[in-house]
Design a protein around this motif. Sequence first.
Motif, PDB file in Angstrom:
ATOM      1  N   HIS A  48       0.809  -1.215   0.000  1.00 16.52           N
ATOM      2  CA  HIS A  48       0.000   0.000   0.000  1.00 16.52           C
ATOM      3  C   HIS A  48       0.847   1.272   0.000  1.00 16.52           C
ATOM      4  O   HIS A  48       0.355   2.348  -0.321  1.00 16.52           O
ATOM      5  N   LEU A  49       2.121   1.149   0.387  1.00 18.92           N
ATOM      6  CA  LEU A  49       2.982   2.319   0.466  1.00 18.92           C
ATOM      7  C   LEU A  49       3.196   2.934  -0.916  1.00 18.92           C
ATOM      8  O   LEU A  49       3.373   2.223  -1.906  1.00 18.92           O
ATOM      9  N   LYS A  50       3.214   4.244  -0.971  1.00 13.21           N
ATOM     10  CA  LYS A  50       3.554   4.934  -2.198  1.00 13.21           C
ATOM     11  C   LYS A  50       5.025   5.341  -2.176  1.00 13.21           C
ATOM     12  O   LYS A  50       5.619   5.478  -1.117  1.00 13.21           O
ATOM     13  N   TYR A  51       5.594   5.509  -3.352  1.00 14.12           N
ATOM     14  CA  TYR A  51       6.974   5.978  -3.494  1.00 14.12           C
ATOM     15  C   TYR A  51       7.934   5.086  -2.698  1.00 14.12           C
ATOM     16  O   TYR A  51       8.753   5.555  -1.913  1.00 14.12           O
ATOM     17  N   LYS A  52       7.835   3.796  -2.938  1.00 13.63           N
ATOM     18  CA  LYS A  52       8.685   2.825  -2.237  1.00 13.63           C
ATOM     19  C   LYS A  52      10.096   2.850  -2.800  1.00 13.63           C
ATOM     20  O   LYS A  52      10.300   3.007  -3.998  1.00 13.63           O
ATOM     21  N   LEU A  53      11.070   2.634  -1.910  1.00 12.76           N
ATOM     22  CA  LEU A  53      12.481   2.624  -2.306  1.00 12.76           C
ATOM     23  C   LEU A  53      13.231   1.625  -1.435  1.00 12.76           C
ATOM     24  O   LEU A  53      13.054   1.608  -0.209  1.00 12.76           O
ATOM     25  N   ILE A  54      14.037   0.782  -2.064  1.00 13.89           N
ATOM     26  CA  ILE A  54      14.900  -0.134  -1.315  1.00 13.89           C
ATOM     27  C   ILE A  54      16.340   0.344  -1.441  1.00 13.89           C
ATOM     28  O   ILE A  54      16.875   0.423  -2.548  1.00 13.89           O
ATOM     29  N   LEU A  55      16.940   0.674  -0.313  1.00 16.85           N
ATOM     30  CA  LEU A  55      18.363   1.051  -0.274  1.00 16.85           C
ATOM     31  C   LEU A  55      19.191  -0.207  -0.105  1.00 16.85           C
ATOM     32  O   LEU A  55      18.905  -1.029   0.767  1.00 16.85           O
ATOM     33  N   THR A  56      20.228  -0.382  -0.925  1.00 16.60           N
ATOM     34  CA  THR A  56      21.073  -1.570  -0.807  1.00 16.60           C
ATOM     35  C   THR A  56      22.541  -1.182  -0.683  1.00 16.60           C
ATOM     36  O   THR A  56      22.999  -0.226  -1.318  1.00 16.60           O
ATOM     37  N   PHE A  57      23.248  -1.959   0.126  1.00 23.19           N
ATOM     38  CA  PHE A  57      24.687  -1.794   0.327  1.00 23.19           C
ATOM     39  C   PHE A  57      25.338  -3.165   0.192  1.00 23.19           C
ATOM     40  O   PHE A  57      24.891  -4.132   0.807  1.00 23.19           O
ATOM     41  N   ASP A  58      26.388  -3.243  -0.605  1.00 20.31           N
ATOM     42  CA  ASP A  58      27.045  -4.518  -0.856  1.00 20.31           C
ATOM     43  C   ASP A  58      28.280  -4.716   0.018  1.00 20.31           C
ATOM     44  O   ASP A  58      29.018  -3.751   0.287  1.00 20.31           O
ATOM     45  N   ASP A  59      28.472  -5.956   0.451  1.00 24.41           N
ATOM     46  CA  ASP A  59      29.739  -6.458   0.995  1.00 24.41           C
ATOM     47  C   ASP A  59      29.901  -6.392   2.510  1.00 24.41           C
ATOM     48  O   ASP A  59      30.778  -7.051   3.048  1.00 24.41           O
ATOM     49  N   GLY A  60      29.126  -5.612   3.245  1.00 22.89           N
ATOM     50  CA  GLY A  60      29.246  -5.629   4.703  1.00 22.89           C
ATOM     51  C   GLY A  60      30.509  -4.999   5.229  1.00 22.89           C
ATOM     52  O   GLY A  60      31.134  -5.509   6.176  1.00 22.89           O
ATOM     53  N   TYR A  61      30.888  -3.864   4.670  1.00 21.85           N
ATOM     54  CA  TYR A  61      32.096  -3.185   5.130  1.00 21.85           C
ATOM     55  C   TYR A  61      31.923  -2.654   6.553  1.00 21.85           C
ATOM     56  O   TYR A  61      30.824  -2.287   6.972  1.00 21.85           O
ATOM     57  N   LEU A  62      33.041  -2.588   7.283  1.00 19.31           N
ATOM     58  CA  LEU A  62      33.034  -2.053   8.638  1.00 19.31           C
ATOM     59  C   LEU A  62      32.520  -0.623   8.660  1.00 19.31           C
ATOM     60  O   LEU A  62      31.852  -0.207   9.605  1.00 19.31           O
ATOM     61  N   ASN A  63      32.835   0.150   7.624  1.00 18.47           N
ATOM     62  CA  ASN A  63      32.367   1.533   7.624  1.00 18.47           C
ATOM     63  C   ASN A  63      30.849   1.634   7.507  1.00 18.47           C
ATOM     64  O   ASN A  63      30.269   2.669   7.821  1.00 18.47           O
ATOM     65  N   ASN A  64      30.172   0.559   7.065  1.00 15.43           N
ATOM     66  CA  ASN A  64      28.709   0.553   7.124  1.00 15.43           C
ATOM     67  C   ASN A  64      28.234   0.634   8.570  1.00 15.43           C
ATOM     68  O   ASN A  64      27.290   1.355   8.892  1.00 15.43           O
ATOM     69  N   LEU A  65      28.902  -0.112   9.437  1.00 16.24           N
ATOM     70  CA  LEU A  65      28.572  -0.090  10.861  1.00 16.24           C
ATOM     71  C   LEU A  65      28.893   1.263  11.478  1.00 16.24           C
ATOM     72  O   LEU A  65      28.129   1.803  12.278  1.00 16.24           O
ATOM     73  N   GLN A  66      30.013   1.833  11.083  1.00 11.74           N
ATOM     74  CA  GLN A  66      30.480   3.079  11.687  1.00 11.74           C
ATOM     75  C   GLN A  66      29.691   4.302  11.228  1.00 11.74           C
ATOM     76  O   GLN A  66      29.425   5.205  12.042  1.00 11.74           O
ATOM     77  N   TYR A  67      29.302   4.338   9.948  1.00 11.35           N
ATOM     78  CA  TYR A  67      28.708   5.560   9.400  1.00 11.35           C
ATOM     79  C   TYR A  67      27.293   5.365   8.854  1.00 11.35           C
ATOM     80  O   TYR A  67      26.455   6.256   8.994  1.00 11.35           O
ATOM     81  N   LEU A  68      27.031   4.229   8.221  1.00 14.34           N
ATOM     82  CA  LEU A  68      25.719   4.002   7.635  1.00 14.34           C
ATOM     83  C   LEU A  68      24.641   3.815   8.700  1.00 14.34           C
ATOM     84  O   LEU A  68      23.612   4.492   8.675  1.00 14.34           O
ATOM     85  N   VAL A  69      24.853   2.869   9.601  1.00 12.29           N
ATOM     86  CA  VAL A  69      23.815   2.517  10.568  1.00 12.29           C
ATOM     87  C   VAL A  69      23.379   3.710  11.420  1.00 12.29           C
ATOM     88  O   VAL A  69      22.169   3.931  11.599  1.00 12.29           O
ATOM     89  N   PRO A  70      24.302   4.520  11.961  1.00 14.99           N
ATOM     90  CA  PRO A  70      23.854   5.700  12.717  1.00 14.99           C
ATOM     91  C   PRO A  70      22.984   6.648  11.891  1.00 14.99           C
ATOM     92  O   PRO A  70      22.031   7.243  12.421  1.00 14.99           O
ATOM     93  N   LEU A  71      23.279   6.784  10.585  1.00 11.10           N
ATOM     94  CA  LEU A  71      22.472   7.654   9.735  1.00 11.10           C
ATOM     95  C   LEU A  71      21.093   7.046   9.459  1.00 11.10           C
ATOM     96  O   LEU A  71      20.095   7.771   9.392  1.00 11.10           O
ATOM     97  N   LEU A  72      21.037   5.731   9.313  1.00 11.99           N
ATOM     98  CA  LEU A  72      19.745   5.075   9.156  1.00 11.99           C
ATOM     99  C   LEU A  72      18.871   5.308  10.376  1.00 11.99           C
ATOM    100  O   LEU A  72      17.674   5.628  10.272  1.00 11.99           O
ATOM    101  N   GLN A  73      19.470   5.158  11.555  1.00 17.31           N
ATOM    102  CA  GLN A  73      18.730   5.362  12.792  1.00 17.31           C
ATOM    103  C   GLN A  73      18.299   6.819  12.939  1.00 17.31           C
ATOM    104  O   GLN A  73      17.161   7.106  13.327  1.00 17.31           O
ATOM    105  N   LYS A  74      19.197   7.728  12.640  1.00 16.40           N
ATOM    106  CA  LYS A  74      18.901   9.155  12.770  1.00 16.40           C
ATOM    107  C   LYS A  74      17.731   9.566  11.900  1.00 16.40           C
ATOM    108  O   LYS A  74      16.847  10.339  12.333  1.00 16.40           O
ATOM    109  N   HIS A  75      17.690   9.062  10.686  1.00 22.03           N
ATOM    110  CA  HIS A  75      16.666   9.481   9.732  1.00 22.03           C
ATOM    111  C   HIS A  75      15.525   8.466   9.600  1.00 22.03           C
ATOM    112  O   HIS A  75      14.635   8.673   8.775  1.00 22.03           O
ATOM    113  N   GLN A  76      15.566   7.415  10.431  1.00 29.71           N
ATOM    114  CA  GLN A  76      14.498   6.411  10.450  1.00 29.71           C
ATOM    115  C   GLN A  76      14.271   5.810   9.060  1.00 29.71           C
ATOM    116  O   GLN A  76      13.154   5.762   8.547  1.00 29.71           O
TER     117      GLN A  76
END
Length: 227
Positions: A48-76
Motif C-alpha cells: 500500500h505504500l507509495k513511493y517505495k524505495l529499497i536502499l542496498t549496500f554490498d559487501d558488509g564493510y566495517l564503515n557501514n557499521l560506523q557511518y551508515l547505521v547511525p544515519l539510518l537510525q537518525k533518519h528512520q
Amino acid sequence: MYHKVLPEKQIFGKDFLTVSAEDLEKQFEYIKKNYNTLFFNELTTQSHLKYKLILTFDDGYLNNLQYLVPLLQKHQLKATIFIPTGLIQSDESDQNRDMMTFEEIRSLNPEYVEIALHSHAHKNYSQISLQEAADDLRENIRNLEEKEIPFTKVLAYPYGKFPKKGEQKKEFFAMLEKAGITSAVRIGNNIASYPWKNKFEIKRIDIKGGDSFSVFKWKLRLGKIKL
C-alpha cells in the motif's frame, strides 16, 4: 546501490562506488522527504505504500557499521546489506580489517537493517560452473544460518554477473529457485518496479561518490542518465 561510506570527502575516480558520510546524510534527508524505504521481505505486506524505495549496500564493510547505521537510525530509514560470508571469514582476524565481523552483523538493529545474500567466495557467477555457483550459494546460506544471523533469501550477484544466454541462463535460474531464492539483483542502472518483471534480473541504480546532488536526485527519478 552503495558500497563504502567514508567519513570525509576524498578524491575518487568518477565511477568509484564510495560516498562520504556528509553526502550520504544529505541524500538520506532527501529520501526521507520523498520516499518510503522498506526491506525486500516487506514488499508483499507493504504494497500500500507509495513511493517505495529499497536502499542496498554490498559487501558488509566495517564503515557501514560506523557511518551508515547511525544515519539510518537518525533518519528512520531502512537498508538491505548483502553479505559475502567468505570475505567476512577471511577478514575477521585482521587487525586492519575492512569488513564487519559476524558478531557485528548479528548485532545490527533489524528495524533498520535487513541482511541478504552476496555469495560466499564472491566469485563471478558467469565464469564458474552451475555446480560451483550452487555450492557457493549454499555455503553463503549455511554460514549465515550457522552464525544465527536472520536473513532474506534475496541475492546480489557478485560483480553483478550471472549467465545471461540460453539454456545456461535457464538452468542457473532453476538452481536459484531450488535454493529458495526469492529474487536477485544485478547492476543495470534502470528503475525496477515491484512486482518484478524478471525477479532474477532486478536492475539497481548505483550511486557514485562523484555524483553531484542534482545527479543523485535525477538518478532516483530516471535511473542511468547523461548530463
